[in-house]
Motif scaffolding. Structure first.
Motif, PDB file in Angstrom:
ATOM      1  N   MET A 439       0.860  -1.179   0.000  1.00 40.59           N
ATOM      2  CA  MET A 439       0.000   0.000   0.000  1.00 40.59           C
ATOM      3  C   MET A 439       0.899   1.233   0.000  1.00 40.59           C
ATOM      4  N   GLY A 440       0.795   2.031  -1.040  1.00 42.14           N
ATOM      5  CA  GLY A 440       1.651   3.207  -1.176  1.00 42.14           C
ATOM      6  C   GLY A 440       1.722   3.626  -2.626  1.00 42.14           C
ATOM      7  N   VAL A 441       2.638   4.510  -2.910  1.00 40.48           N
ATOM      8  CA  VAL A 441       2.776   5.047  -4.262  1.00 40.48           C
ATOM      9  C   VAL A 441       3.222   3.955  -5.232  1.00 40.48           C
ATOM     10  N   ALA A 442       2.583   3.902  -6.393  1.00 42.12           N
ATOM     11  CA  ALA A 442       2.985   2.993  -7.462  1.00 42.12           C
ATOM     12  C   ALA A 442       3.713   3.777  -8.541  1.00 42.12           C
ATOM     13  N   SER A 443       4.748   3.177  -9.106  1.00 34.02           N
ATOM     14  CA  SER A 443       5.520   3.818 -10.174  1.00 34.02           C
ATOM     15  C   SER A 443       5.492   2.953 -11.421  1.00 34.02           C
ATOM     16  N   GLN A 444       5.224   3.581 -12.549  1.00 35.83           N
ATOM     17  CA  GLN A 444       5.233   2.895 -13.835  1.00 35.83           C
ATOM     18  C   GLN A 444       6.247   3.593 -14.732  1.00 35.83           C
ATOM     19  N   TYR A 445       7.357   2.901 -14.993  1.00 35.81           N
ATOM     20  CA  TYR A 445       8.348   3.428 -15.915  1.00 35.81           C
ATOM     21  C   TYR A 445       7.901   3.090 -17.337  1.00 35.81           C
ATOM     22  N   GLN A 446       7.950   4.102 -18.208  1.00 31.92           N
ATOM     23  CA  GLN A 446       7.528   3.927 -19.591  1.00 31.92           C
ATOM     24  C   GLN A 446       8.549   4.558 -20.526  1.00 31.92           C
ATOM     25  N   ILE A 447       8.396   4.234 -21.819  1.00 36.07           N
ATOM     26  CA  ILE A 447       9.306   4.746 -22.835  1.00 36.07           C
ATOM     27  C   ILE A 447       8.487   5.064 -24.081  1.00 36.07           C
ATOM     28  N   TYR A 502     -36.833 -20.297  -1.050  1.00 39.46           N
ATOM     29  CA  TYR A 502     -36.736 -18.920  -0.590  1.00 39.46           C
ATOM     30  C   TYR A 502     -35.321 -18.709  -0.080  1.00 39.46           C
ATOM     31  N   LYS A 503     -34.721 -17.618  -0.518  1.00 37.02           N
ATOM     32  CA  LYS A 503     -33.330 -17.369  -0.151  1.00 37.02           C
ATOM     33  C   LYS A 503     -33.176 -15.907   0.242  1.00 37.02           C
ATOM     34  N   GLN A 504     -32.561 -15.684   1.386  1.00 34.20           N
ATOM     35  CA  GLN A 504     -32.224 -14.332   1.818  1.00 34.20           C
ATOM     36  C   GLN A 504     -30.709 -14.243   1.883  1.00 34.20           C
ATOM     37  N   ILE A 505     -30.150 -13.405   1.046  1.00 38.84           N
ATOM     38  CA  ILE A 505     -28.711 -13.416   0.849  1.00 38.84           C
ATOM     39  C   ILE A 505     -28.185 -11.981   0.869  1.00 38.84           C
ATOM     40  N   ASP A 506     -27.161 -11.753   1.659  1.00 40.23           N
ATOM     41  CA  ASP A 506     -26.494 -10.453   1.685  1.00 40.23           C
ATOM     42  C   ASP A 506     -25.376 -10.474   0.643  1.00 40.23           C
ATOM     43  N   ILE A 507     -25.499  -9.599  -0.338  1.00 43.14           N
ATOM     44  CA  ILE A 507     -24.533  -9.542  -1.434  1.00 43.14           C
ATOM     45  C   ILE A 507     -23.783  -8.226  -1.336  1.00 43.14           C
ATOM     46  N   SER A 508     -22.490  -8.268  -1.566  1.00 43.56           N
ATOM     47  CA  SER A 508     -21.690  -7.043  -1.463  1.00 43.56           C
ATOM     48  C   SER A 508     -20.665  -6.991  -2.585  1.00 43.56           C
ATOM     49  N   ALA A 509     -20.326  -5.770  -2.977  1.00 42.25           N
ATOM     50  CA  ALA A 509     -19.325  -5.570  -4.034  1.00 42.25           C
ATOM     51  C   ALA A 509     -18.640  -4.234  -3.830  1.00 42.25           C
ATOM     52  N   LEU A 510     -17.329  -4.262  -3.916  1.00 39.37           N
ATOM     53  CA  LEU A 510     -16.506  -3.055  -3.848  1.00 39.37           C
ATOM     54  C   LEU A 510     -15.320  -3.252  -4.774  1.00 39.37           C
ATOM     55  N   GLN A 511     -15.015  -2.223  -5.537  1.00 37.22           N
ATOM     56  CA  GLN A 511     -13.852  -2.278  -6.427  1.00 37.22           C
ATOM     57  C   GLN A 511     -13.224  -0.898  -6.450  1.00 37.22           C
ATOM     58  N   ARG A 512     -11.997  -0.815  -5.995  1.00 42.64           N
ATOM     59  CA  ARG A 512     -11.291   0.472  -5.960  1.00 42.64           C
ATOM     60  C   ARG A 512     -10.039   0.333  -6.806  1.00 42.64           C
ATOM     61  N   GLN A 513     -10.079   0.917  -7.982  1.00 40.18           N
ATOM     62  CA  GLN A 513      -8.949   0.784  -8.896  1.00 40.18           C
ATOM     63  C   GLN A 513      -8.642   2.126  -9.561  1.00 40.18           C
ATOM     64  N   PRO A 514      -7.402   2.609  -9.367  1.00 41.70           N
ATOM     65  CA  PRO A 514      -6.339   1.978  -8.583  1.00 41.70           C
ATOM     66  C   PRO A 514      -6.475   2.341  -7.102  1.00 41.70           C
ATOM     67  N   PRO A 515      -6.138   1.439  -6.207  1.00 39.82           N
ATOM     68  CA  PRO A 515      -6.200   1.769  -4.786  1.00 39.82           C
ATOM     69  C   PRO A 515      -5.020   2.626  -4.337  1.00 39.82           C
ATOM     70  N   ASN A 516      -3.957   2.637  -5.138  1.00 41.37           N
ATOM     71  CA  ASN A 516      -2.758   3.429  -4.836  1.00 41.37           C
ATOM     72  C   ASN A 516      -2.504   4.437  -5.951  1.00 41.37           C
ATOM     73  N   PRO A 517      -2.012   5.640  -5.625  1.00 42.29           N
ATOM     74  CA  PRO A 517      -1.661   6.592  -6.686  1.00 42.29           C
ATOM     75  C   PRO A 517      -0.625   5.979  -7.631  1.00 42.29           C
ATOM     76  N   ARG A 518      -0.853   6.154  -8.919  1.00 41.35           N
ATOM     77  CA  ARG A 518      -0.001   5.526  -9.925  1.00 41.35           C
ATOM     78  C   ARG A 518       0.666   6.619 -10.754  1.00 41.35           C
ATOM     79  N   PHE A 519       1.983   6.778 -10.536  1.00 40.83           N
ATOM     80  CA  PHE A 519       2.754   7.812 -11.249  1.00 40.83           C
ATOM     81  C   PHE A 519       3.474   7.180 -12.442  1.00 40.83           C
ATOM     82  N   ARG A 520       3.401   7.883 -13.586  1.00 42.65           N
ATOM     83  CA  ARG A 520       4.031   7.391 -14.807  1.00 42.65           C
ATOM     84  C   ARG A 520       5.212   8.288 -15.163  1.00 42.65           C
TER      85      ARG A 520
END
Length: 1007
Positions: A439-447, A502-520
């Protein structure tokens, strides 16, 4: 010109329902049966008493033959002694019943082909003379996978679903990178399937794998050693099956018996036992020291003989997948030495991608009396997987992917003379939670791409990634269900069935993308000053998962009507209903509504949709109520002897919308992704001042990034909105075929031929809601691509979710089987599938940016579906405790994606899949040899050798899908510069489908 589907057929949703409803109006009793239990029926001497006894557990059921016929249901699959008492005389014989089978055994006549003959007087005699009864008088398109096949056929994963492709119409695929397994039937992808274990559906309500534990995992959804056998129903299943639109798989678990029995196994393979890939032989890929171990044990037996039994099993799997880091891109060959010292160290550290899974299953079976059966089962699955390592991804950039699945099932079955009741109370708790290792800063080296090194804002290629990982998800389902099935046999010629769930179901969804800052970073200019950052900040709504206390209800009726000894008709009707409060009660944020109403392009009279259809007030969304599913079938026994039977049917089956899609309009607003650019040399961003910054090291702090968007928190975020009247996906299925049971070479054989036609509808699709100033999607002269760039004021692009994805399948299924018997010592199966599969969206993709919708999009070849597929298996006892088994898989090339641009001047492009220029697209021969030593006691020792892809055939995947381009002035409908390599292997591409030749060694004990 762009191909258009001007004659798309959309069946009337009410037509099939009304037709079958008319038939069902004559059927007044409301009754139903359990999908895994077998039923034995037939004719017998008038007033005879028929008693069946399970030879392993002592379970006993009896019935009187009324008017010369009898029916006994609720029988767990297994071997039974059949005793007939009539006129003071008793006779007996033995039969073996399969999972979910309705077997016909006429006790007045000589048994049919493949039925047992003679008396069964002792336990040993019963086990020797009890071959499987053949089920020919069914309208289902169904095939069985026996316990012998599960135990003996070669495989590498111990995933019991891996044998499903021995059934025509089913495809099992395994990826090479993360070793995941997926299952599909026909033109539909894996989420159309449902698996029923002991009659309870294992549906995944959130993810796309079809069932829990089958999406994005190298593990198995259920311990193979706990599965007794299973049945695959490709089409025309009866009304008891729910939440699916393609194939149904119904499996039964093992139970303890009156004898203590146990088993231990250990499987092992490593890189030295695996052939090198073509890329490894060329030195382009490193040879990794992969190892895989699978191990486990099971034990079962009596607690109280003939009354209370137990069975428990454990299976573990450990895979070590070493990974090496290779900076990209492949066409630039950036040396590790060109990177900063700290990054060089990350790149040189060879790391591992380990996987671990633990599976537990336990079962108690209690028969307090002949009329009662109580079962309690527990499954516990846990797994940990470290992925996203290797290639350009360093170990710090990895994702820890965890999963768990707990299920409990309490079942009570009561059997009376003319009826049977089967009840379940179940509980489930399944979760899937990828997390970044760092968990922290992400770095992407590119060319810069070749030739663009001196350009301003050049196209960039990835080199190496390190720092905070890219994947954070929290998805799962938890809840309980009650289901009750009732079967009535008291009406002559009818088996009436009814049930509810009969069905009682607790459904959950979470998606955090990107979760970390991504520097290019552009490494030709700076390793320390980035040119761009993408990050996530808290937006509108909750920061936690989107949760829904969903309620599901299903009810159905079924009448299996045996009109005479020749004709049986199956009439069924099912209705399902589901409430999803998080979707139905959702209120579109006021700021978003205001932005929509002030956004000129979608308020233009020429716009092709009404954005008001996507604004939710909390009161204008209702649960889908039209999931009526009529299912009708027939079988006609030509000569009344079960040898030659014509069968067919038609029906509708509703699947369900994945919650991950339904929750997206909320969690996309809660965690909003932003991209800002830094005004650096070579990457001038002054033309977009709203998102252009001067670089300052303080932006490496998340708090500083959050402050950037605090004043206008929604600017730039993607908005998802779903149609208020979204429907549930479904399929209409039609089948016609013939089964045969016959003698050949002194053995009983079974064959079937089936013509299948399946149309699936209403798959969800997200498309661009942004429009040009005049309300149009395409600029003048274009009919493909180039989506409107205009963003929703104060937000980013707008994506609207509607029903639209459809598939069409016409298929020919051929099967031939010689069942394995101990008397013959061998068995064989052949499954051939011809598929004409089409779809209007590539591989069922849920996104399109090239068209405003799919209304005028032509149907094209379904990706991943070959025209021809053949799977053949064999098992042979060699003597001396040795047996040999094999599995051969052959298929023609599957359809592959390609863009067809005949005239690039007018951009009349369309997706036009192609078949690779080869006769055989996939071929694999697997073999297994096992030796069992009998120690003279109850203990047996066994050694087994499995060899997958015996001949190390290369199944190439790198094909050139570029057709070429340019308009030919002499012929505008032809390509001026066609690619001569189109459809052939790409030059210097040596990618293959797994596996290469792999040897696996196994040791085991039986007692």
């Amino acid at each position: 010109m762009k191909q258009r589907n001007r004659n798309t057929f959309h069946p009337n949703r009410k037509l099939l329902s009304c037709a079958l409803a008319s038939c069902l109006a004559m059927v007044t009793p409301h009754v139903m049966a359990q999908s895994t239990s077998a039923t034995l029926r037939g004719v017998a001497t008038a007033d005879a008493t028929v008693t069946v006894t399970n030879v392993d557990t002592g379970l006993t059921r009896s019935a009187k033959a009324a008017n010369g016929s009898y029916s006994i249901g609720g029988l767990p699959p297994g071997t039974y002694r059949i005793e007939v008492n009539a006129g003071g005389q008793t006779s007996s014989r033995a039969v073996t019943l399969a999972v979910g089978q309705t077997a016909t055994l006429n006790l007045q006549e000589a048994p049919p082909v493949s039925a047992p003959t003679g008396d069964a007087t002792t336990l040993d005699t019963v086990r020797v003379t009890a071959p499987m009864l053949v089920e020919t008088k069914t309208s289902e398109v169904a095939t069985y996978v026996s316990q012998k096949q599960i135990e003996m056929l070669p495989q590498n994963s111990r995933n019991f679903l891996a044998f499903a492709d021995t059934v025509p119409g089913i495809t099992v695929t395994r990826s090479g990178v993360d070793e995941t397994t997926s299952l599909r039937s026909g033109a539909q992808i894996s989420n159309g399937i449902n698996v029923f274990i002991d009659g309870v559906g294992q549906k995944d309500y959130v993810l796309k794998g079809g069932v829990t534990g089958q999406d994005s995992t190298a593990g198995n959804p259920f311990p193979q050693s706990a599965v007794g056998e299973y049945k695959v129903i490709t089409s025309n299943y009866k009304a008891e099956y729910d939440q699916l639109s393609s194939a149904a798989i119904t499996a039964v678990t093992k139970s303890g018996t009156n004898e203590f029995k146990g088993n231990f196994f250990w499987d092992y393979t490593n890189a030295d036992w695996t052939a090198r890939t073509p890329r490894q032989r060329l030195g382009r890929d490193a040879v990794t020291k992969r190892t895989a171990e699978q191990y486990g044990a099971s034990l079962g037996g009596p607690i109280i003989e003939d009354m209370l039994h137990f069975f428990v099993t454990y299976e573990g799997k450990d895979i070590i997948r070493p990974r090496s880091v290779t900076p990209g891109p492949s066409n630039r060959n950036v040396p590790i030495e060109a990177l900063p010292p700290a990054v060089q160290e990350l790149a040189r550290n060879t790391t591992g991608s380990p996987f671990n899974e633990e599976l537990w299953f336990g079962k108690l079976s209690w028969t307090p009396g002949d009329a009662h059966l109580v079962e309690f089962t527990v499954k516990d699955r846990k797994e940990d997987d470290l992925v996203n390592i290797g290639g350009m991804n360093t170990a710090s950039y990895a994702t820890s992917r965890t999963g768990s699945d707990k299920r409990f099932d309490l079942r009570y079955q009561y059997s009376a003379e003319n009826w049977l009741n089967d009840a379940h109370i179940t509980y489930e708790d399944a979760s899937f939670g990828p997390r970044p290792v760092t968990m922290g800063v992400a770095s992407q080296y590119q060319i810069p791409a070749p030739g663009q090194e001196n350009n301003n804002n050049p196209a960039m290629q990835d080199v190496i990634f390190f720092g905070g990982g890219p994947d954070w998800q929290e998805k799962g389902q938890k809840g309980y269900a009650i289901q009750n099935d009732f079967t009535f046999y008291g009406w002559q010629g009818h088996t009436l069935k009814a049930g509810f769930k009969y069905k009682q179901i607790d459904i959950s969804a979470l998606q955090r993308q990107p979760p970390n800052p991504r520097f290019r970073y552009d490494i030709l200019r700076s390793f320390t000053v980035p040119y761009e950052v993408t990050f996530t900040a808290t937006g509108i709504g909750t920061e936690g998962p989107v949760e829904s206390d969903s309620k599901q209800f299903g009810v159905f009726l079924q009448d299996d009507w045996e009109i005479n000894e020749h004709l049986t008709v199956n009439l069924g009707l099912r209705w399902d209903y589901e409430e999803t409060p998080s979707f139905e009660d959702h209120v579109t944020p006021a700021s978003l509504v205001a932005a929509l109403r002030s956004y000129g392009p979608i308020n233009n009279p020429n716009v092709d949709y009404d954005y008001n259809d996507f604004i939710s007030t909390g009161n204008n969304r209702k649960a889908f109520k039209d999931a009526w599913q009529p299912r009708v079938g027939f079988s006609y026994d030509l000569f009344g002897d079960q040898r030659h039977v014509i069968f067919g049917g038609a029906g509708r089956a509703y699947n369900r919308n994945q919650f991950d899609f339904m929750a997206r309009e909320q969690y996309s607003l809660a965690f909003q992704s932003y991209t800002y650019r830094f005004n650096t040399p070579g990457h001038n961003c002054s033309n977009a001042p709203a998102t252009c910054l001067q670089w300052d090291p303080r932006y490496l702090d998340q708090a500083a990034l959050d402050a950037l968007v605090a004043a206008n928190p929604n600017n730039g975020t993607t908005v998802y909105m779903i149609d208020n009247e979204i429907k549930t996906p479904y399929s209409d299925q039609f089948s016609l075929g013939m089964r045969n049971a016959f003698e050949m070479f002194g053995h009983g054989w079974n064959s079937s031929v089936t013509l299948l036609h399946i149309l699936s509808h209403d798959g969800i699709l997200f498309s661009k809601g942004n429009r040009l100033a005049d309300g149009s999607f395409f600029p003048p002269g274009r009919s493909f691509g180039s989506p409107p760039p205009s963003n929703l004021p104060g937000f980013g692009q707008l994506l609207i979710g509607r029903n639209g994805v459809e598939t069409r399948l016409t298929s020919l299924l051929l099967s031939l089987e010689k069942p394995y018997t101990t008397q013959s010592g061998w068995g064989a199966t052949v499954a051939y599938t011809y598929s004409d599969a089409k779809e209007n969206r590539n591989n069922h993709d849920t996104f399109t940016f090239d068209y405003p919708d799919l209304e005028d999009v032509a149907f094209m070849k379904s990706l991943g579906v070959p025209k021809h597929r053949l799977v053949a298996t064999g098992m042979l006892d060699l003597g001396w405790g040795m047996n040999l088994s094999s599995k051969l898989t052959l298929s023609s090339p599957d359809a592959r994606e390609s863009l067809d641009c005949i005239s690039i001047d007018t951009w009349n492009c369309y997706f036009n899949p192609y078949y690779a220029d080869t006769t055989i697209g996939y071929k694999q021969l697997d073999m297994a040899l096992q030796k069992v030593w009998d120690t003279g006691t109850d203990l047996q020792f066994r050694v087994r050798l499995d060899v997958l892809n015996v001949f190390d055939w290369n199944n190439w995947t790198g094909w050139d899908g570029n057709r070429g381009g340019g308009r030919n002035p002499a012929n505008p409908n032809s390509v001026a510069n066609p690619n001569p390599n189109f459809g052939k292997r790409s030059i210097n591409n040596y990618d293959i489908a797994y596996p290469t030749r792999t040897v696996k060694l196994s040791f085991g004990l039986n007692w």
